[in-house]
Design an enzyme around this catalytic site. Structure first.
Site, mmCIF file in Angstrom:
data_model
loop_
_atom_site.group_PDB
_atom_site.id
_atom_site.type_symbol
_atom_site.label_atom_id
_atom_site.label_comp_id
_atom_site.label_asym_id
_atom_site.label_seq_id
_atom_site.Cartn_x
_atom_site.Cartn_y
_atom_site.Cartn_z
ATOM 1 C CD GLU A 181 3.013 1.855 29.448
ATOM 2 O OE1 GLU A 181 2.025 1.382 30.023
ATOM 3 O OE2 GLU A 181 4.092 2.066 30.021
ATOM 4 C CD GLU A 297 8.120 6.567 30.962
ATOM 5 O OE1 GLU A 297 8.127 5.568 31.719
ATOM 6 O OE2 GLU A 297 7.093 6.993 30.412
HETATM 7 C C1 XIL Z 1 5.342 5.406 37.342
HETATM 8 C C2 XIL Z 1 5.713 6.410 38.418
HETATM 9 O O1 XIL Z 1 7.101 6.602 38.397
HETATM 10 C C3 XIL Z 1 5.272 5.879 39.765
HETATM 11 O O2 XIL Z 1 5.501 6.857 40.780
HETATM 12 C C4 XIL Z 1 3.790 5.513 39.731
HETATM 13 O O3 XIL Z 1 3.411 4.930 40.963
HETATM 14 C C5 XIL Z 1 3.518 4.540 38.602
HETATM 15 O O4 XIL Z 1 3.965 5.109 37.383
HETATM 16 N N1 XIL Z 1 5.858 3.906 32.480
HETATM 17 C C6 XIL Z 1 5.251 5.143 32.493
HETATM 18 C C7 XIL Z 1 5.271 5.978 33.721
HETATM 19 O O5 XIL Z 1 4.801 5.610 31.428
HETATM 20 O O6 XIL Z 1 4.135 6.779 33.849
HETATM 21 C C8 XIL Z 1 5.436 5.122 34.954
HETATM 22 O O7 XIL Z 1 5.606 5.988 36.069
HETATM 23 C C9 XIL Z 1 6.591 4.168 34.807
HETATM 24 C C10 XIL Z 1 6.374 3.236 33.641
#
Ligand code: XIL
Length: 388
Positions: A181, A297
Protein backbone atom coordinates in the site's frame (compact mmCIF):
# COMPACT_ATOMS: atom_id res chain seq x y z
CA UNK A 1 -13.87 -15.52 -22.59
CA UNK A 2 -15.63 -12.79 -20.65
CA UNK A 3 -19.37 -12.70 -20.28
CA UNK A 4 -19.76 -8.97 -20.62
CA UNK A 5 -23.37 -8.72 -21.63
CA UNK A 6 -24.81 -10.28 -18.51
CA UNK A 7 -22.23 -8.62 -16.25
CA UNK A 8 -23.38 -5.18 -17.20
CA UNK A 9 -27.11 -5.74 -16.90
CA UNK A 10 -28.90 -4.40 -13.87
CA UNK A 11 -31.15 -6.36 -11.64
CA UNK A 12 -33.51 -5.53 -8.87
CA UNK A 13 -33.72 -7.03 -5.47
CA UNK A 14 -36.64 -6.63 -3.16
CA UNK A 15 -35.34 -5.91 0.30
CA UNK A 16 -36.26 -4.21 3.49
CA UNK A 17 -34.43 -0.97 4.00
CA UNK A 18 -32.92 -1.78 7.38
CA UNK A 19 -29.17 -1.84 7.43
CA UNK A 20 -28.69 -0.70 3.88
CA UNK A 21 -27.24 2.77 4.22
CA UNK A 22 -25.31 3.77 1.16
CA UNK A 23 -26.87 1.39 -1.34
CA UNK A 24 -28.77 2.69 -4.35
CA UNK A 25 -32.51 2.55 -3.68
CA UNK A 26 -35.36 3.34 -6.01
CA UNK A 27 -38.96 3.55 -4.88
CA UNK A 28 -41.54 1.50 -6.80
CA UNK A 29 -45.06 2.04 -5.48
CA UNK A 30 -45.22 1.18 -1.81
CA UNK A 31 -42.25 -1.11 -2.05
CA UNK A 32 -38.65 -0.20 -2.32
CA UNK A 33 -36.17 -1.95 -4.54
CA UNK A 34 -32.42 -1.88 -4.58
CA UNK A 35 -30.36 -2.06 -7.72
CA UNK A 36 -27.56 -4.57 -7.87
CA UNK A 37 -25.86 -5.26 -11.16
CA UNK A 38 -24.94 -8.86 -10.72
CA UNK A 39 -25.62 -12.15 -12.32
CA UNK A 40 -26.96 -13.77 -9.15
CA UNK A 41 -30.10 -11.73 -9.07
CA UNK A 42 -30.24 -10.95 -12.73
CA UNK A 43 -30.73 -14.64 -13.23
CA UNK A 44 -32.76 -15.89 -10.30
CA UNK A 45 -32.06 -19.42 -11.51
CA UNK A 46 -28.31 -18.91 -11.21
CA UNK A 47 -27.60 -21.97 -9.18
CA UNK A 48 -23.85 -21.89 -8.50
CA UNK A 49 -23.81 -25.53 -9.42
CA UNK A 50 -20.54 -27.35 -8.81
CA UNK A 51 -19.48 -30.79 -9.97
CA UNK A 52 -18.00 -33.05 -7.33
CA UNK A 53 -16.76 -32.32 -3.84
CA UNK A 54 -13.07 -31.67 -4.54
CA UNK A 55 -11.61 -28.92 -2.33
CA UNK A 56 -10.59 -25.53 -3.71
CA UNK A 57 -6.88 -26.34 -3.64
CA UNK A 58 -7.41 -29.29 -5.99
CA UNK A 59 -9.60 -27.34 -8.40
CA UNK A 60 -7.05 -24.53 -8.45
CA UNK A 61 -4.15 -26.96 -8.90
CA UNK A 62 -5.89 -28.56 -11.88
CA UNK A 63 -5.44 -25.19 -13.62
CA UNK A 64 -1.90 -24.56 -12.45
CA UNK A 65 -3.17 -22.22 -9.73
CA UNK A 66 -2.58 -22.03 -6.00
CA UNK A 67 -5.43 -21.46 -3.55
CA UNK A 68 -4.99 -20.62 0.10
CA UNK A 69 -5.94 -18.33 2.95
CA UNK A 70 -4.70 -16.08 5.70
CA UNK A 71 -4.91 -17.21 9.30
CA UNK A 72 -3.66 -16.18 12.68
CA UNK A 73 -1.68 -18.64 14.72
CA UNK A 74 -4.00 -18.57 17.72
CA UNK A 75 -7.01 -19.44 15.54
CA UNK A 76 -5.30 -22.67 14.51
CA UNK A 77 -3.88 -23.51 17.93
CA UNK A 78 -7.30 -23.21 19.55
CA UNK A 79 -9.54 -24.64 16.86
CA UNK A 80 -8.95 -28.14 15.51
CA UNK A 81 -11.94 -27.93 13.20
CA UNK A 82 -10.75 -24.73 11.53
CA UNK A 83 -7.32 -26.32 11.25
CA UNK A 84 -8.84 -29.33 9.50
CA UNK A 85 -10.78 -27.15 7.04
CA UNK A 86 -7.69 -25.11 6.25
CA UNK A 87 -5.69 -28.27 5.62
CA UNK A 88 -8.32 -29.68 3.36
CA UNK A 89 -9.06 -26.55 1.28
CA UNK A 90 -5.72 -24.74 1.11
CA UNK A 91 -2.36 -25.14 -0.62
CA UNK A 92 -0.82 -21.93 0.71
CA UNK A 93 -0.92 -20.14 4.05
CA UNK A 94 -0.20 -16.50 4.87
CA UNK A 95 0.07 -15.19 8.44
CA UNK A 96 -2.66 -12.58 8.87
CA UNK A 97 -0.59 -10.50 11.30
CA UNK A 98 2.35 -12.46 12.68
CA UNK A 99 4.98 -11.16 10.23
CA UNK A 100 4.08 -7.49 10.63
CA UNK A 101 6.37 -5.17 12.56
CA UNK A 102 4.15 -4.95 15.65
CA UNK A 103 4.17 -8.73 16.05
CA UNK A 104 7.82 -9.33 15.12
CA UNK A 105 9.51 -6.45 16.92
CA UNK A 106 8.70 -6.12 20.62
CA UNK A 107 11.67 -3.71 21.03
CA UNK A 108 14.02 -1.85 18.66
CA UNK A 109 16.75 -4.45 19.06
CA UNK A 110 14.60 -7.53 19.45
CA UNK A 111 12.93 -9.87 16.95
CA UNK A 112 10.36 -12.44 18.06
CA UNK A 113 9.75 -15.09 15.41
CA UNK A 114 7.85 -17.51 17.66
CA UNK A 115 4.39 -17.11 16.11
CA UNK A 116 5.65 -16.71 12.55
CA UNK A 117 7.78 -19.84 12.91
CA UNK A 118 4.84 -21.81 14.24
CA UNK A 119 2.83 -20.90 11.14
CA UNK A 120 5.77 -21.66 8.80
CA UNK A 121 6.14 -25.09 10.42
CA UNK A 122 2.40 -25.67 10.20
CA UNK A 123 2.49 -24.93 6.47
CA UNK A 124 5.52 -27.13 5.84
CA UNK A 125 4.18 -29.99 7.97
CA UNK A 126 0.98 -29.97 5.98
CA UNK A 127 2.51 -29.65 2.54
CA UNK A 128 1.39 -26.08 2.04
CA UNK A 129 3.33 -23.18 0.60
CA UNK A 130 4.04 -20.26 2.93
CA UNK A 131 3.69 -16.57 2.08
CA UNK A 132 5.09 -13.51 3.83
CA UNK A 133 3.04 -10.41 4.62
CA UNK A 134 4.49 -7.76 4.90
CA UNK A 135 7.93 -6.14 5.25
CA UNK A 136 7.21 -2.46 4.59
CA UNK A 137 3.85 -0.90 5.48
CA UNK A 138 2.57 2.26 7.12
CA UNK A 139 0.36 0.38 9.57
CA UNK A 140 0.84 -1.98 12.52
CA UNK A 141 4.11 -0.47 13.60
CA UNK A 142 5.18 -1.16 17.17
CA UNK A 143 4.64 1.44 19.92
CA UNK A 144 8.33 2.32 19.98
CA UNK A 145 8.49 3.06 16.24
CA UNK A 146 7.35 6.69 16.49
CA UNK A 147 9.84 7.55 19.24
CA UNK A 148 12.79 5.71 17.78
CA UNK A 149 12.70 5.81 13.96
CA UNK A 150 13.58 9.11 12.28
CA UNK A 151 15.04 10.56 9.10
CA UNK A 152 18.59 9.75 10.18
CA UNK A 153 18.13 6.09 11.07
CA UNK A 154 15.14 5.07 8.89
CA UNK A 155 17.29 3.48 6.19
CA UNK A 156 19.24 1.48 8.77
CA UNK A 157 15.97 0.19 10.31
CA UNK A 158 14.46 -0.66 6.93
CA UNK A 159 17.52 -2.54 5.68
CA UNK A 160 18.06 -4.33 8.99
CA UNK A 161 14.41 -5.36 9.22
CA UNK A 162 14.14 -6.70 5.70
CA UNK A 163 17.49 -8.49 5.88
CA UNK A 164 16.81 -10.14 9.23
CA UNK A 165 13.28 -11.26 8.45
CA UNK A 166 13.81 -12.45 4.87
CA UNK A 167 17.01 -14.29 5.87
CA UNK A 168 15.17 -15.96 8.72
CA UNK A 169 12.61 -17.45 6.31
CA UNK A 170 14.90 -17.81 3.28
CA UNK A 171 14.19 -21.06 1.48
CA UNK A 172 10.75 -21.38 3.10
CA UNK A 173 8.92 -18.49 1.45
CA UNK A 174 6.92 -18.85 -1.71
CA UNK A 175 6.56 -15.07 -1.93
CA UNK A 176 6.93 -11.91 0.11
CA UNK A 177 4.76 -8.81 0.10
CA UNK A 178 7.82 -6.59 0.28
CA UNK A 179 5.98 -3.27 0.11
CA UNK A 180 2.29 -2.93 0.94
CA UNK A 181 0.00 0.00 0.00
CA UNK A 182 2.60 2.62 -0.98
CA UNK A 183 0.18 4.60 -3.17
CA UNK A 184 -2.66 6.77 -1.86
CA UNK A 185 -3.63 9.62 -4.19
CA UNK A 186 -6.01 10.97 -1.53
CA UNK A 187 -3.01 11.86 0.64
CA UNK A 188 -2.40 14.72 -1.80
CA UNK A 189 1.32 14.15 -2.41
CA UNK A 190 2.78 14.68 -5.86
CA UNK A 191 3.07 11.35 -7.64
CA UNK A 192 0.25 9.82 -5.58
CA UNK A 193 2.58 8.52 -2.86
CA UNK A 194 1.14 7.60 0.47
CA UNK A 195 2.24 9.84 3.30
CA UNK A 196 3.86 6.90 5.11
CA UNK A 197 6.75 7.26 7.55
CA UNK A 198 8.95 5.48 5.01
CA UNK A 199 8.11 8.00 2.31
CA UNK A 200 8.49 10.93 4.67
CA UNK A 201 11.89 9.75 5.90
CA UNK A 202 13.40 8.32 2.72
CA UNK A 203 11.40 9.62 -0.24
CA UNK A 204 10.19 7.26 -2.98
CA UNK A 205 13.59 5.53 -3.20
CA UNK A 206 12.64 3.36 -0.24
CA UNK A 207 10.66 1.14 -2.58
CA UNK A 208 13.55 0.17 -4.79
CA UNK A 209 15.83 -0.23 -1.81
CA UNK A 210 13.36 -2.61 -0.15
CA UNK A 211 13.29 -4.94 -3.18
CA UNK A 212 17.08 -4.88 -3.59
CA UNK A 213 17.62 -5.81 0.05
CA UNK A 214 14.97 -8.55 0.01
CA UNK A 215 16.37 -10.09 -3.18
CA UNK A 216 19.84 -10.18 -1.72
CA UNK A 217 18.75 -11.86 1.51
CA UNK A 218 16.35 -14.35 -0.09
CA UNK A 219 17.08 -14.78 -3.81
CA UNK A 220 14.48 -17.57 -4.13
CA UNK A 221 11.28 -15.88 -2.93
CA UNK A 222 8.92 -14.20 -5.38
CA UNK A 223 8.94 -10.50 -4.49
CA UNK A 224 5.52 -8.88 -4.63
CA UNK A 225 4.18 -5.33 -4.55
CA UNK A 226 0.81 -5.54 -2.76
CA UNK A 227 -1.90 -2.90 -3.18
CA UNK A 228 -5.57 -2.22 -2.38
CA UNK A 229 -8.34 -0.30 -4.18
CA UNK A 230 -7.49 -1.47 -7.70
CA UNK A 231 -10.63 -3.42 -8.51
CA UNK A 232 -13.46 -1.05 -9.38
CA UNK A 233 -14.49 1.37 -12.10
CA UNK A 234 -14.44 4.47 -9.90
CA UNK A 235 -12.22 7.55 -10.31
CA UNK A 236 -10.31 6.59 -7.15
CA UNK A 237 -9.52 3.06 -8.30
CA UNK A 238 -8.83 4.22 -11.85
CA UNK A 239 -6.27 6.75 -10.61
CA UNK A 240 -4.68 4.14 -8.43
CA UNK A 241 -4.42 1.62 -11.27
CA UNK A 242 -2.70 4.23 -13.44
CA UNK A 243 -0.20 5.19 -10.74
CA UNK A 244 0.53 1.60 -9.74
CA UNK A 245 1.14 0.64 -13.35
CA UNK A 246 3.58 3.54 -13.72
CA UNK A 247 5.37 2.51 -10.54
CA UNK A 248 5.70 -1.07 -11.76
CA UNK A 249 6.93 0.11 -15.17
CA UNK A 250 9.55 2.29 -13.52
CA UNK A 251 10.73 -0.45 -11.19
CA UNK A 252 11.00 -2.95 -14.05
CA UNK A 253 12.81 -0.50 -16.33
CA UNK A 254 15.42 0.07 -13.63
CA UNK A 255 15.99 -3.63 -13.17
CA UNK A 256 14.50 -3.74 -9.66
CA UNK A 257 14.00 -7.35 -8.50
CA UNK A 258 10.21 -7.28 -8.36
CA UNK A 259 8.32 -10.29 -9.65
CA UNK A 260 4.61 -9.83 -9.06
CA UNK A 261 1.70 -7.56 -8.23
CA UNK A 262 -0.57 -8.51 -5.35
CA UNK A 263 -4.14 -7.30 -5.86
CA UNK A 264 -5.68 -7.35 -2.39
CA UNK A 265 -9.30 -7.73 -3.57
CA UNK A 266 -11.33 -6.74 -0.53
CA UNK A 267 -14.47 -6.60 -2.67
CA UNK A 268 -17.53 -4.61 -1.67
CA UNK A 269 -20.80 -6.50 -1.94
CA UNK A 270 -22.78 -3.33 -2.62
CA UNK A 271 -20.37 -1.78 -5.16
CA UNK A 272 -22.00 -1.41 -8.55
CA UNK A 273 -19.05 0.01 -10.49
CA UNK A 274 -17.42 -3.17 -11.68
CA UNK A 275 -16.06 -3.02 -15.20
CA UNK A 276 -14.65 -6.35 -16.43
CA UNK A 277 -13.02 -4.77 -19.47
CA UNK A 278 -11.09 -2.16 -17.52
CA UNK A 279 -9.96 -4.62 -14.87
CA UNK A 280 -9.01 -7.16 -17.50
CA UNK A 281 -6.94 -4.64 -19.46
CA UNK A 282 -5.15 -3.48 -16.29
CA UNK A 283 -4.17 -7.08 -15.58
CA UNK A 284 -2.94 -7.50 -19.18
CA UNK A 285 -0.83 -4.38 -18.82
CA UNK A 286 0.72 -5.67 -15.61
CA UNK A 287 1.37 -9.06 -17.22
CA UNK A 288 2.99 -7.44 -20.23
CA UNK A 289 5.67 -6.05 -17.91
CA UNK A 290 6.70 -9.63 -17.27
CA UNK A 291 5.10 -9.66 -13.82
CA UNK A 292 2.98 -12.38 -12.23
CA UNK A 293 -0.21 -11.46 -10.40
CA UNK A 294 -1.62 -12.78 -7.12
CA UNK A 295 -5.03 -12.18 -5.60
CA UNK A 296 -3.77 -11.78 -2.06
CA UNK A 297 -6.60 -10.86 0.32
CA UNK A 298 -9.93 -11.74 -1.27
CA UNK A 299 -13.16 -11.37 0.70
CA UNK A 300 -16.54 -9.70 0.09
CA UNK A 301 -17.67 -6.99 2.48
CA UNK A 302 -21.38 -7.56 3.16
CA UNK A 303 -21.92 -4.60 5.48
CA UNK A 304 -24.50 -2.94 3.24
CA UNK A 305 -26.17 -6.05 1.84
CA UNK A 306 -29.64 -7.30 2.84
CA UNK A 307 -30.23 -9.01 6.18
CA UNK A 308 -31.59 -12.16 4.60
CA UNK A 309 -28.85 -14.78 4.68
CA UNK A 310 -30.11 -16.34 1.48
CA UNK A 311 -30.03 -13.12 -0.52
CA UNK A 312 -26.81 -11.90 1.04
CA UNK A 313 -24.98 -15.15 0.36
CA UNK A 314 -26.08 -15.12 -3.27
CA UNK A 315 -24.87 -11.57 -3.82
CA UNK A 316 -21.54 -12.36 -2.12
CA UNK A 317 -21.19 -15.51 -4.23
CA UNK A 318 -21.94 -13.58 -7.43
CA UNK A 319 -19.24 -11.08 -6.51
CA UNK A 320 -16.72 -13.88 -6.07
CA UNK A 321 -17.55 -15.59 -9.34
CA UNK A 322 -17.90 -12.45 -11.45
CA UNK A 323 -14.62 -11.07 -10.13
CA UNK A 324 -12.62 -14.28 -10.35
CA UNK A 325 -13.88 -15.13 -13.82
CA UNK A 326 -12.35 -11.87 -15.07
CA UNK A 327 -9.15 -12.15 -13.05
CA UNK A 328 -8.43 -15.81 -13.78
CA UNK A 329 -8.83 -15.18 -17.50
CA UNK A 330 -5.39 -13.58 -17.23
CA UNK A 331 -2.79 -16.35 -17.28
CA UNK A 332 -0.27 -14.26 -15.35
CA UNK A 333 -2.47 -14.78 -12.30
CA UNK A 334 -0.88 -17.63 -10.37
CA UNK A 335 -2.56 -17.64 -6.96
CA UNK A 336 -5.73 -16.72 -5.10
CA UNK A 337 -5.80 -16.26 -1.34
CA UNK A 338 -8.84 -15.35 0.70
CA UNK A 339 -8.32 -13.21 3.82
CA UNK A 340 -9.47 -15.98 6.13
CA UNK A 341 -11.35 -19.13 5.19
CA UNK A 342 -14.42 -19.24 7.40
CA UNK A 343 -16.82 -16.55 8.62
CA UNK A 344 -15.91 -17.87 12.08
CA UNK A 345 -12.70 -15.82 11.91
CA UNK A 346 -12.68 -12.71 9.76
CA UNK A 347 -11.18 -9.28 10.33
CA UNK A 348 -14.42 -7.83 8.89
CA UNK A 349 -16.38 -8.74 12.06
CA UNK A 350 -14.49 -5.84 13.62
CA UNK A 351 -13.75 -3.62 10.65
CA UNK A 352 -17.09 -3.63 8.81
CA UNK A 353 -19.76 -4.88 11.26
CA UNK A 354 -23.40 -4.73 10.16
CA UNK A 355 -25.90 -2.31 11.61
CA UNK A 356 -28.49 -5.10 11.99
CA UNK A 357 -25.95 -6.86 14.27
CA UNK A 358 -26.07 -10.09 12.26
CA UNK A 359 -22.63 -11.67 11.82
CA UNK A 360 -20.77 -10.81 8.62
CA UNK A 361 -20.53 -13.53 5.94
CA UNK A 362 -17.63 -12.57 3.66
CA UNK A 363 -15.76 -15.88 3.19
CA UNK A 364 -16.22 -19.23 1.39
CA UNK A 365 -17.09 -21.25 4.54
CA UNK A 366 -19.75 -20.24 7.06
CA UNK A 367 -19.12 -20.00 10.80
CA UNK A 368 -19.83 -23.75 11.13
CA UNK A 369 -17.19 -24.43 8.49
CA UNK A 370 -19.84 -25.47 5.98
CA UNK A 371 -19.37 -24.56 2.33
CA UNK A 372 -21.52 -21.60 1.26
CA UNK A 373 -22.54 -20.59 -2.24
CA UNK A 374 -19.45 -18.34 -2.13
CA UNK A 375 -17.42 -21.55 -1.96
CA UNK A 376 -19.32 -22.85 -5.01
CA UNK A 377 -18.62 -19.57 -6.77
CA UNK A 378 -14.91 -19.96 -6.17
CA UNK A 379 -14.96 -23.61 -7.19
CA UNK A 380 -16.77 -22.69 -10.41
CA UNK A 381 -14.31 -19.90 -11.17
CA UNK A 382 -11.40 -22.33 -10.78
CA UNK A 383 -13.18 -25.02 -12.81
CA UNK A 384 -13.85 -22.57 -15.66
CA UNK A 385 -10.43 -20.90 -15.58
CA UNK A 386 -8.03 -21.48 -18.46
CA UNK A 387 -5.03 -23.66 -17.66
CA UNK A 388 -1.69 -21.98 -17.09
C1 XIL B 1 -5.68 -6.82 8.84
C2 XIL B 1 -5.81 -8.03 9.74
O1 XIL B 1 -6.68 -8.95 9.13
C3 XIL B 1 -6.36 -7.60 11.09
O2 XIL B 1 -6.38 -8.71 11.99
C4 XIL B 1 -5.50 -6.48 11.67
O3 XIL B 1 -6.08 -6.02 12.88
C5 XIL B 1 -5.40 -5.33 10.68
O4 XIL B 1 -4.89 -5.82 9.46
N1 XIL B 1 -4.90 -5.00 4.13
C6 XIL B 1 -3.77 -5.68 4.53
C7 XIL B 1 -3.81 -6.59 5.70
O5 XIL B 1 -2.74 -5.62 3.82
O6 XIL B 1 -2.60 -6.64 6.39
C8 XIL B 1 -4.92 -6.21 6.64
O7 XIL B 1 -5.01 -7.21 7.65
C9 XIL B 1 -6.23 -6.04 5.91
C10 XIL B 1 -6.13 -4.95 4.87
Amino acid sequence: MLKNSSLSRRCFLHVSLSGLAGATAVAVGKNRYLMYPCQALDKPKRDFEVHGLAPLRKRAAAKGLIYGAASMQDYLVSDKNLEASLKSECNILVPENELKWDFLRPAPNKFDFTRGDWLAQFAIRNGMLFRGHTLVWHQQQPQWFKEVVNRQNAEKFLVEHITTVTKHYAGQMHSWDVVNEAIEPNDGLKGGWRRSPWFEFLGSDYIELAYQVAAQADPKAMLVYNENDLEYDTPKHETKRTIVLKLLERLKSRGTPIHALGVQSHLMGHETHFNPKKLRSFLSNVASLGLKILVTELDVIDQQLPSSTYERDRIVAARYEDYLSVVLDERAVIAVLTWGLSDRRTWLSMFTPRSDKTPVRPLPLDSNLQRKVAWNAMARAFDHAPKR
